[in-house]
Motif scaffolding. Structure first.
Motif, PDB file in Angstrom:
ATOM      1  N   PRO A  23     -15.073   9.041  -4.695  1.00 13.60           N
ATOM      2  CA  PRO A  23     -14.244  10.060  -4.032  1.00 13.60           C
ATOM      3  C   PRO A  23     -14.836  11.451  -4.195  1.00 13.60           C
ATOM      4  O   PRO A  23     -15.440  11.774  -5.218  1.00 13.60           O
ATOM      5  N   PHE A  24     -14.674  12.286  -3.172  1.00 12.86           N
ATOM      6  CA  PHE A  24     -15.118  13.678  -3.271  1.00 12.86           C
ATOM      7  C   PHE A  24     -14.024  14.548  -3.864  1.00 12.86           C
ATOM      8  O   PHE A  24     -14.285  15.607  -4.445  1.00 12.86           O
ATOM      9  N   ASN A  25     -12.754  14.136  -3.726  1.00  9.06           N
ATOM     10  CA  ASN A  25     -11.608  14.837  -4.305  1.00  9.06           C
ATOM     11  C   ASN A  25     -10.486  13.812  -4.403  1.00  9.06           C
ATOM     12  O   ASN A  25      -9.711  13.640  -3.476  1.00  9.06           O
ATOM     13  N   TRP A  26     -10.431  13.108  -5.525  1.00  6.60           N
ATOM     14  CA  TRP A  26      -9.533  11.962  -5.648  1.00  6.60           C
ATOM     15  C   TRP A  26      -8.079  12.335  -5.399  1.00  6.60           C
ATOM     16  O   TRP A  26      -7.376  11.655  -4.655  1.00  6.60           O
ATOM     17  N   ARG A  27      -7.613  13.419  -6.013  1.00  4.69           N
ATOM     18  CA  ARG A  27      -6.211  13.801  -5.827  1.00  4.69           C
ATOM     19  C   ARG A  27      -5.904  14.061  -4.360  1.00  4.69           C
ATOM     20  O   ARG A  27      -4.865  13.643  -3.830  1.00  4.69           O
ATOM     21  N   HIS A  28      -6.807  14.775  -3.694  1.00  2.00           N
ATOM     22  CA  HIS A  28      -6.589  15.084  -2.283  1.00  2.00           C
ATOM     23  C   HIS A  28      -6.623  13.821  -1.437  1.00  2.00           C
ATOM     24  O   HIS A  28      -5.765  13.607  -0.567  1.00  2.00           O
ATOM     25  N   GLN A  29      -7.585  12.954  -1.705  1.00  2.00           N
ATOM     26  CA  GLN A  29      -7.706  11.730  -0.918  1.00  2.00           C
ATOM     27  C   GLN A  29      -6.539  10.778  -1.147  1.00  2.00           C
ATOM     28  O   GLN A  29      -6.231   9.950  -0.282  1.00  2.00           O
ATOM     29  N   CYS A  30      -5.889  10.898  -2.297  1.00  2.00           N
ATOM     30  CA  CYS A  30      -4.718  10.065  -2.570  1.00  2.00           C
ATOM     31  C   CYS A  30      -3.544  10.400  -1.648  1.00  2.00           C
ATOM     32  O   CYS A  30      -2.589   9.616  -1.545  1.00  2.00           O
ATOM     33  N   HIS A  31      -3.609  11.536  -0.987  1.00  2.00           N
ATOM     34  CA  HIS A  31      -2.534  11.929  -0.068  1.00  2.00           C
ATOM     35  C   HIS A  31      -2.984  11.926   1.392  1.00  2.00           C
ATOM     36  O   HIS A  31      -2.256  12.379   2.268  1.00  2.00           O
ATOM     37  N   MET A  32      -4.170  11.420   1.629  1.00  2.12           N
ATOM     38  CA  MET A  32      -4.666  11.316   3.004  1.00  2.12           C
ATOM     39  C   MET A  32      -4.302   9.962   3.602  1.00  2.12           C
ATOM     40  O   MET A  32      -4.063   8.992   2.897  1.00  2.12           O
ATOM     41  N   THR A  43     -12.588   3.255  -2.973  1.00  2.00           N
ATOM     42  CA  THR A  43     -12.690   4.680  -3.280  1.00  2.00           C
ATOM     43  C   THR A  43     -11.528   5.149  -4.146  1.00  2.00           C
ATOM     44  O   THR A  43     -11.720   5.820  -5.166  1.00  2.00           O
ATOM     45  N   LEU A  44     -10.315   4.796  -3.755  1.00  2.00           N
ATOM     46  CA  LEU A  44      -9.132   5.286  -4.462  1.00  2.00           C
ATOM     47  C   LEU A  44      -8.819   4.469  -5.710  1.00  2.00           C
ATOM     48  O   LEU A  44      -8.260   4.993  -6.674  1.00  2.00           O
ATOM     49  N   GLY A  45      -9.196   3.193  -5.699  1.00  2.00           N
ATOM     50  CA  GLY A  45      -8.843   2.339  -6.822  1.00  2.00           C
ATOM     51  C   GLY A  45      -9.779   2.441  -8.008  1.00  2.00           C
ATOM     52  O   GLY A  45      -9.332   2.473  -9.159  1.00  2.00           O
ATOM     53  N   ILE A  46     -11.099   2.508  -7.756  1.00  2.00           N
ATOM     54  CA  ILE A  46     -12.059   2.456  -8.858  1.00  2.00           C
ATOM     55  C   ILE A  46     -13.277   3.347  -8.635  1.00  2.00           C
ATOM     56  O   ILE A  46     -14.125   3.465  -9.516  1.00  2.00           O
ATOM     57  N   GLY A  47     -13.358   4.016  -7.495  1.00  2.00           N
ATOM     58  CA  GLY A  47     -14.525   4.838  -7.182  1.00  2.00           C
ATOM     59  C   GLY A  47     -14.748   5.978  -8.156  1.00  2.00           C
ATOM     60  O   GLY A  47     -15.893   6.313  -8.489  1.00  2.00           O
ATOM     61  N   GLY A  48     -13.664   6.576  -8.633  1.00  2.00           N
ATOM     62  CA  GLY A  48     -13.815   7.675  -9.587  1.00  2.00           C
ATOM     63  C   GLY A  48     -14.460   7.222 -10.885  1.00  2.00           C
ATOM     64  O   GLY A  48     -15.332   7.899 -11.430  1.00  2.00           O
TER      65      GLY A  48
END
Length: 489
Positions: free
Chosen positions: A463-472, A310-315
């Protein structure tokens, strides 16, 4: 072998099997790794390897846009400043000196990680192969264009990726295949880039805190698995004498790291005799060991962890799917052909996240993935008629590209009926595990995934919100997932 050796052009029989009657090619998106380059940092100068290489003739012909006189009014035209770049570096006692190649060259000297003349040639040749296939053989793209409005051209912020994509585009559509407009000039192609903090065209561990944490965890697992093995002992016997005196051991997490050692070997292997390491660095068994370990360290996370995907290539894959679904919906401003300049980590991440990277070979320079979308010729889709008509037609209100599959209505799902997706990695089709069940692929060929099945697989790690998920989840251990999360399903 680090430079890609392209397969021979498809024969007529191969072409008929790859592009069967009854399927109409509707969209192609190419993800291409840059061409041959210099190492990203200077290593192993103790072997006699020069830190600076004279393989970048392009630095003799630099151009910069300069505002002409009267620019203070904001309406002055731009001109071009032509200049020649030379590199400066440290000399004795930190005195500045001009960087020079192995024979004293100063005018063609590459910076670290630069696309070399060979890299320009190989990416230009990729563009020629793309033209041969999609223009000459398949008649999918027009032989001459008056604009690039039907194209999606993009690159990461790394110069070697941008330059490689430009080289490929210049071969796909050379000046002789570009029609001038009423001003007598071909409209400048639009090339999209992003700020580093928004970049998803490669796994962005520099700007995604949680992904960086996951990457470190999988790297540490690889170190724990491999540092005290017969394979690593073999590498130490082979090249350990060339490691820095204060860190004399080759390891996954040595300095330089094992992947960094491999980087220098690959870059030197691709280029001339004046920039070579001692012969033991090119030992066949040693290189196989390095690639096997590096592939596990860098890419197993995509195979095992949904969060990693999700965080690496999902976007990026979410964007790819959105463009395909947009074409199937018949929305305006559709992409007919995409060309994105990216990296080895992009290609392997895409394939591994789809369960289709079953190899221990690192992606070669100028490798590429062709993501092709087809439509059954008899499909009564909303976007009937020519692609030219759909391109400029009225856009529909429904946009289902980013809408998760479980939330789609029956009417929305129906819009994807009769559409198929096929990936070719370096001109060889790959099969996605989740597309193998009956009803999820074209009858008789599992490499043709239904668009609906492909979207459903990618939706699971978009991701539904990549920036936000990067800090979860930053307080959660990186590996392993408690429940297996295999890729490609």
């Amino acid at each position: 072998m680090t430079s890609l050796v392209p397969r021979k052009p498809y024969t007529d029989d191969e072409l008929r099997r790859l592009y069967p009657d009854g399927l109409e090619l509707r969209q192609v998106q190419i993800l291409m790794r840059h061409g041959e380059r210099t190492p990203v940092s200077a290593r192993f100068q103790n072997t006699g390897l020069p830190p600076f290489w004279p393989y970048c003739a392009s630095v003799r012909q630099m151009k910069t846009a300069i505002m002409a006189h009267g620019g203070e009014k904001g309406d002055a035209p731009f001109s071009t400043l032509e200049w020649k770049r030379r590199l400066e570096t440290f000399g004795r006692d930190d005195r500045p000196v001009v960087a020079a190649g192995p024979k004293g060259e100063v005018d063609d000297v590459c910076d670290m990680g630069s696309l070399t003349d060979l890299g320009r040639q190989s990416t230009f040749k990729l563009g020629l192969r793309l033209r041969h296939l999609y223009v000459d053989r398949l008649k999918f793209l027009p032989p001459v264009i008056s604009s690039t409005d039907f194209m999606y051209l993009r690159s990461t912020p790394i110069p070697r990726a941008l330059e490689s994509m430009q080289q490929a585009f210049s071969a796909l559509y050379p000046p002789s295949a570009r029609e001038p407009d009423s001003t007598g000039r071909f409209p400048a192609p639009v090339i999209l880039t992003r700020a580093p903090g928004d970049e998803t065209l490669f796994p962005n561990d520099s700007n995604c805190r949680r992904f960086a944490q996951l990457s470190r965890a999988f790297a540490q697992r690889a170190a724990d698995r491999w540092n005290d093995t017969e394979d690593m002992h073999y590498l130490n016997k082979l090249i350990g004498k060339w490691m820095p005196p204060d860190r004399p051991r080759v390891a996954v997490d040595s300095r330089p790291r094992l992947s960094g050692i491999m980087d220098t070997i690959n870059a030197t292997d691709a280029h001339g005799p004046d920039t070579k390491l001692p012969p033991e660095f090119y030992d066949a068994r040693g290189r196989q060991i390095m690639e096997k370990i590096a592939v596990e360290e860098w890419f197993d996370g995509y195979k095992e962890s949904k969060e990693y995907r999700t965080l690496g290539i999902g976007g990026l894959l979410g964007d790819v799917v959105e463009r395909m679904v947009g074409s199937a919906e018949g929305r305006g401003s559709q992409v007919r052909f995409g060309l994105s300049g990216c990296h080895d980590t992009t290609l392997a991440a895409v394939l591994a996240s789809l369960g289709a990277f079953e190899t221990t070979e690192w992606p070669r320079f100028t490798s590429h993935i062709a993501i092709e979308m087809f439509r059954k010729s008899d499909t009564a889709a909303a976007a009937t008629g020519s692609w030219w008509a759909s391109m400029f037609g009225k856009a529909t209100s429904a946009q289902i590209g980013r809408k998760p599959t479980p939330e789609l209505t029956l009417v929305e799902k129906k819009k994807m009926d009769g559409y198929y997706v096929r990936l070719r990695y370096n001109d060889e089709p790959v099969t996605i595990p989740g597309c193998k069940p009956n009803g999820k692929h074209l009858e008789g060929d599992e490499s043709f995934c239904t668009l609906a099945a492909f979207k459903e697989i990618v939706d699971k790690f978009t991701p539904f919100n990549w920036r936000h998920q990067c800090h979860m989840n930053t307080g959660v251990p990186g590996i392993p997932p408690e429940v297996p999360e295999p890729a490609g399903h």
